[in-house]
Design an enzyme around this catalytic site. Structure first.
Site, PDB file in Angstrom:
ATOM      1  N   ALA A 179      -2.282   5.350   2.218  1.00 59.46           N
ATOM      2  CA  ALA A 179      -1.103   5.127   3.052  1.00 59.46           C
ATOM      3  C   ALA A 179      -0.895   3.701   3.536  1.00 59.46           C
ATOM      4  O   ALA A 179       0.233   3.277   3.727  1.00 59.46           O
ATOM      5  CB  ALA A 179      -1.150   6.062   4.267  1.00 59.46           C
ATOM      6  N   ALA A 180      -1.982   2.954   3.818  1.00 58.12           N
ATOM      7  CA  ALA A 180      -1.812   1.631   4.420  1.00 58.12           C
ATOM      8  C   ALA A 180      -1.008   0.728   3.479  1.00 58.12           C
ATOM      9  O   ALA A 180      -1.154   0.826   2.261  1.00 58.12           O
ATOM     10  CB  ALA A 180      -3.176   1.020   4.719  1.00 58.12           C
ATOM     11  N   PRO A 181      -0.159  -0.150   4.024  1.00 60.02           N
ATOM     12  CA  PRO A 181       0.019  -0.463   5.443  1.00 60.02           C
ATOM     13  C   PRO A 181       0.958   0.455   6.204  1.00 60.02           C
ATOM     14  O   PRO A 181       1.057   0.344   7.415  1.00 60.02           O
ATOM     15  CB  PRO A 181       0.578  -1.879   5.414  1.00 60.02           C
ATOM     16  CG  PRO A 181       1.329  -1.937   4.140  1.00 60.02           C
ATOM     17  CD  PRO A 181       0.573  -1.091   3.153  1.00 60.02           C
ATOM     18  N   GLY A 182       1.695   1.363   5.542  1.00 62.42           N
ATOM     19  CA  GLY A 182       2.389   2.393   6.294  1.00 62.42           C
ATOM     20  C   GLY A 182       3.892   2.461   6.181  1.00 62.42           C
ATOM     21  O   GLY A 182       4.503   3.323   6.812  1.00 62.42           O
ATOM     22  N   SER A 183       4.528   1.632   5.391  1.00 62.38           N
ATOM     23  CA  SER A 183       5.993   1.675   5.320  1.00 62.38           C
ATOM     24  C   SER A 183       6.493   2.962   4.677  1.00 62.38           C
ATOM     25  O   SER A 183       7.484   3.538   5.123  1.00 62.38           O
ATOM     26  CB  SER A 183       6.523   0.465   4.546  1.00 62.38           C
ATOM     27  OG  SER A 183       6.303  -0.714   5.278  1.00 62.38           O
ATOM     28  N   ASP A 240      -6.337   6.446   4.590  1.00 60.03           N
ATOM     29  CA  ASP A 240      -6.716   5.239   3.856  1.00 60.03           C
ATOM     30  C   ASP A 240      -8.222   5.108   3.872  1.00 60.03           C
ATOM     31  O   ASP A 240      -8.890   5.539   4.822  1.00 60.03           O
ATOM     32  CB  ASP A 240      -6.067   3.996   4.453  1.00 60.03           C
ATOM     33  CG  ASP A 240      -6.032   2.854   3.440  1.00 60.03           C
ATOM     34  OD1 ASP A 240      -5.100   2.832   2.617  1.00 60.03           O
ATOM     35  OD2 ASP A 240      -6.936   2.004   3.471  1.00 60.03           O
ATOM     36  N   CYS A 350       2.638  -0.053  -8.524  1.00 62.22           N
ATOM     37  CA  CYS A 350       3.467  -1.249  -8.705  1.00 62.22           C
ATOM     38  C   CYS A 350       2.952  -2.019  -9.912  1.00 62.22           C
ATOM     39  O   CYS A 350       2.892  -3.245  -9.915  1.00 62.22           O
ATOM     40  CB  CYS A 350       3.472  -2.110  -7.449  1.00 62.22           C
ATOM     41  SG  CYS A 350       1.838  -2.553  -6.845  1.00 62.22           S
TER      42      CYS A 350
END
Length: 859
Positions: A179-183, A240, A350
């Site tokens: 999950a990090a950083p969370g956006s 995370d 990505c």
């Protein structure tokens, strides 16, 4: 004698002789641009991507350009639209007046056409223009201000796609494995709470208890997620592997004020099964939580981020992707194991490399039982304006030396002919032969987004649906994955590749059956942080990348379940009470500590005092308040969580689950002026949850825009004597209301388009003043948003104190002058008598009335 004369004087010695000091050297240094060339990278993708020559030129040209800035408006739809309106009416018109040196007008931030409700924007203006012109400086200040309070998320556009194709609805349980950083987690939380305010209001109105004004409502189905009287019942677990990044998650997500959030610290490949309460009809059977939706935005080589991470041009190596393939497969398989039948996993990277994308999807589906068990979902109907390419059915693999392999048979033949086996390449990386059940998977349903299509980064997304339960097959271990060379130069199996790491297998087995694990470090690193300005993950995080075999996982899992616990004393084996916890903080393997979660009884004195003081509706639950300390007693803060969060935290105590955060902060302890005043004030973080249930006795209604401006600009405005009249329509009400925390309900009349949104804020009344209990950044953001005011906040108490201190300093000067005169008189034999009656009374004894009050915590 008198006071010492050096009081408040300069420190650090005499500043004479400054001409001998070294002149300041300019520390700014310009660095040469990184050449955006990489022969291996370009050869690989030129041979791999199905683009014609003209489009390949566009592809590489786009990758060599800087990535545009992008952001989205967050929160409920009504609130997001209100903040967006400011961009369109206040800032964009001024930006569009700016001209480039060639006479062309500068383009203001533009809405992204494929994002729902056009709540995402992209900006291509060069940095030198942004720094030079005042309209951009004002817009930048607005952007930073709203980002700090969570109204705007500065996020790469392609990073916004995975949550949008998830088909997430209120009431669902969601897991974000990396999950990090969370956006993306923030997007998921917004979806879980979608329409919640409207549902709660409709429910309260049905009982005639809606004490707060109606906000701009969304069209919602009141029957959707209605099990908890309109409150959101869904769940997001954001996980995370890195402890520090987990706290970054908490910081990012607490702005959304969600009691439906849990943050955990686990290796995604070993994420534990979480127990939930047992079925009363079958209490002997342990139940485990299964998720409706899971996001697996896995660690990857990140070559889709070449536009913003220029170092990748010189550092890109094919081995980066090869080393992460096995980890990505294990994460995706674990996600599918944790999923409900009928649930969906969104897998994304990505990276543009198929060894991290289509290859992983095929391998995971193969391990889970094939296309009859896991289906690739077609998402053409989602985000119809998003330009995309379909996934690949055929691809090649480039080894560390730069050689390209078309299939596994080529590798085998090369080794049989005496060649050196290519390191890190395994059979699962290649497309499947026609004889495989997974050869005909509809990989064209996967989505590939390239930089040149809509001026973004590169991204890969696919959606998988679980059709039925399964037992994962063993991983296929390539015999050429870790070759060694014998004396006759013939490649042979290494000892390392043939010995099964039993410890790792046992840990996977424990995770599969829901037992606590002694975790091993995660393999690979999360992709670079596109949403924050944090440093990218260091290469040292990319640890061993070979896949441990797991032939014995099922047998070990069965053995673990059937194993008898060792004989110990009775008091050591008894299960803890539902509200029990250890008396010590939970120690992490790396030495970090977390306080335990302990829920308060509904009959607890503090809970009852809070309910009585605020006259909280009986329809607001009392069994969901908790504290975080070993004693289980309220000390500084009281938290609140949803029912499902409570169930998970209680049922999994002592099971080794690494909970970092749960729920939200609802009340903070406050020094009260008298025993009749409740010592627990409502925290702004928890206000959206409880505001609708507070009795009208503790609510102040504000309608005048300038009154709100006064409260925002002035901290602790006084209402001594007739001072309350300066507060306009709320003056009389604030004068008469009892001391302590109350709610300020802002109810615009709708005549001012920039002052049209209803809101509720915590207000604290003391003996002779009151104060909005808002964090400084919230105060500043609201002043800028509503009044376009960037002036500093005035602390009335400190202002009065400054005046008194100035008077004290003046008194000190007079006193020192008298002492000097006395000393001089004594030296000359004269005696000067001091008249005590003439000593001024504006020294240290003159204390301001509200010295105990501070900007954040008044009394």
């Amino acid at each position: 004698m008198g006071r010492k004369h050096h009081r408040g004087g300069r420190k650090g010695g005499d500043r004479k002789g400054g001409e001998n000091r070294k002149l300041r050297v300019d520390s700014y240094r310009s660095y040469p641009d990184i050449p955006k060339q990489n022969e291996k990278l370009e050869n690989f993708y030129n041979s791999l991507l199905p683009l014609d020559d003209a489009e390949k030129s566009e592809f590489w040209e786009a990758l060599r350009k800087d990535l545009p800035n992008s952001f989205r408006f967050c929160g409920s739809k009504g609130h997001a639209v209100a903040v967006k309106r400011l961009l369109e009416t206040r800032y964009a018109p001024e930006i569009e007046k700016i001209e480039h040196f060639n006479g062309e007008l500068v383009q203001a931030p533009q809405p992204v056409p494929w994002y729902p409700d056009q709540l995402a924007y992209s900006m291509t203006t060069p940095k030198q223009v942004i720094r030079k012109f005042p309209p951009f400086a004002s817009f930048q200040k607005f952007l930073v201000s709203e980002t700090s309070v969570g109204n705007i998320s500065r996020q790469e556009l392609v990073s916004m796609i995975p949550p949008l194709v998830m088909d997430l609805k209120p009431g669902m349980t969601v897991l974000d494995l990396c999950a990090a950083p969370g956006s993306k987690s923030a997007q998921l939380l917004e979806m879980i709470h979608s329409g919640e305010e409207a549902r709660i209001r409709k429910f309260m109105e049905s009982f005639g208890e809606a004490a707060l004004p109606e906000k701009e409502q969304e069209d919602v189905d009141p029957t959707e997620d209605s099990a908890d009287h309109g409150r959101a019942t869904g769940l997001l677990i954001a996980n995370d592997v890195e402890y520090k990044r987990c706290h970054m998650l908490v910081h990012q997500l607490k702005r959304l004020s969600s009691p439906n959030l849990i943050v955990t610290n686990h290796d995604a490949t070993l994420f534990p099964s979480l127990q939930i309460s047992r079925n009363p009809e079958n209490p002997k059977v342990t139940r485990y939580l299964k998720f409706d939706r899971i996001l697996a935005d896995v660690p990857c080589s990140g070559d889709g981020t070449l536009r913003k991470n220029a170092d990748l041009w010189k550092n890109w190596q094919p081995g980066n992707a090869l080393g992460l393939h096995s980890t990505q497969c294990r994460i995706l398989v674990r996600a599918l194991q944790l999923l409900k039948v009928g649930g969906r996993v969104v897998f994304s990277t990505c990276s543009m490399n198929p060894v991290e994308n289509e290859s992983v999807v095929v391998s995971a589906i193969e391990r889970c039982g094939g296309p009859d068990v896991v289906e690739i979902i077609d998402c053409k109907d989602r985000l119809p304006l998003l330009k995309r390419y379909p996934g690949m059915h055929q691809w090649q693999i480039m080894d560390k030396s730069g050689r390209i392999w078309n299939n596994w048979e080529e590798v085998q033949q090369h080794v049989l002919n005496g060649g050196q086996a290519p390191g890190k390449i395994s059979q699962t990386m290649f497309p499947r032969p026609d004889s495989s059940d997974c050869s005909g998977l509809p990989l064209d349903r996967c989505m590939r987004v390239y930089a040149h299509q809509q001026d973004t980064g590169g991204f890969f997304i696919t959606v998988l649906e679980k059709k039925k339960e399964f037992k994962a097959k063993e991983e296929v271990k390539s015999q050429f994955e870790i070759p060694t060379t014998s004396q006759n130069d013939t490649p042979t199996l290494s000892k390392e590749s043939t010995e099964a790491p039993d410890v790792k297998i046992e840990e996977e087995a424990k995770a599969a059956v829901g037992l606590p694990t002694d975790e091993l470090p995660s393999v690979g690193s999360k992709r670079t942080l596109e949403e924050t300005e944090a440093d990218p993950a260091p290469d040292s995080k990319r640890q061993r990348t070979e896949t441990p075999p797991s032939e014995k996982v099922e047998n070990i899992a069965e053995a673990i379940l059937n194993a008898k616990p060792p004989k110990v004393e009775k008091d050591q084996t008894e299960s803890p009470a539902p509200n029990a916890s250890t008396d010590k903080r939970v120690k992490r393997a790396e030495g970090n500590y977390e306080e335990p979660f302990k829920y308060l009884s509904v009959d607890h004195e503090v809970v009852q005092n809070i309910r009585t003081f605020y006259n909280i509706s009986p329809r607001f639950p009392s069994d969901r308040f908790m504290v975080r300390n070993a004693l289980g007693e309220p000390a500084k803060a009281i938290y609140y969580s949803s029912q499902l969060v409570r169930e998970i935290l209680v049922e999994n105590e002592g099971r080794g689950v690494r909970f970092i955060h749960g729920g939200l902060k609802m009340f903070m302890k406050q020094d009260a002026p008298s025993a009749e005043v409740c010592r627990w004030r409502i925290q702004s973080e928890g206000l959206p949850i409880i505001a609708g249930y507070v009795g009208s006795e503790r609510i102040v209604h504000l309608k005048n825009k300038e009154t709100l401006h006064t409260l925002l600009k002035e901290m602790f405005p006084k209402f001594i004597n007739d001072g309350w009249k300066k507060l306009n329509e709320i003056g009389e009400r604030t004068r008469d209301i009892g001391m302590g925390c109350c709610l300020l309900s802002v109810e615009p009349d709708g005549t001012d388009p920039e002052f049209s949104e209803s809101m509720v804020m915590p207000l604290w009344k003391s003996f002779h003043s009151l104060n909005l209990m808002l964090p400084k950044e919230d105060r500043a953001a609201m002043m800028l948003r509503l009044f376009n005011d960037t002036s500093p906040v005035i602390n009335m108490t400190l202002k009065e104190s400054a005046k008194l201190e100035a008077g004290t300093a003046d008194s000190d000067v007079k006193e020192d002058t008298k002492e000097e005169a006395t000393e001089k008189a004594e030296d000359t034999g004269d005696v000067t008598m001091r008249d005590d009656d003439q000593v001024e009374a504006n020294g240290d004894d003159a204390v301001p009335e509200n010295t105990a009050e501070t900007a954040e915590v008044p009394t």
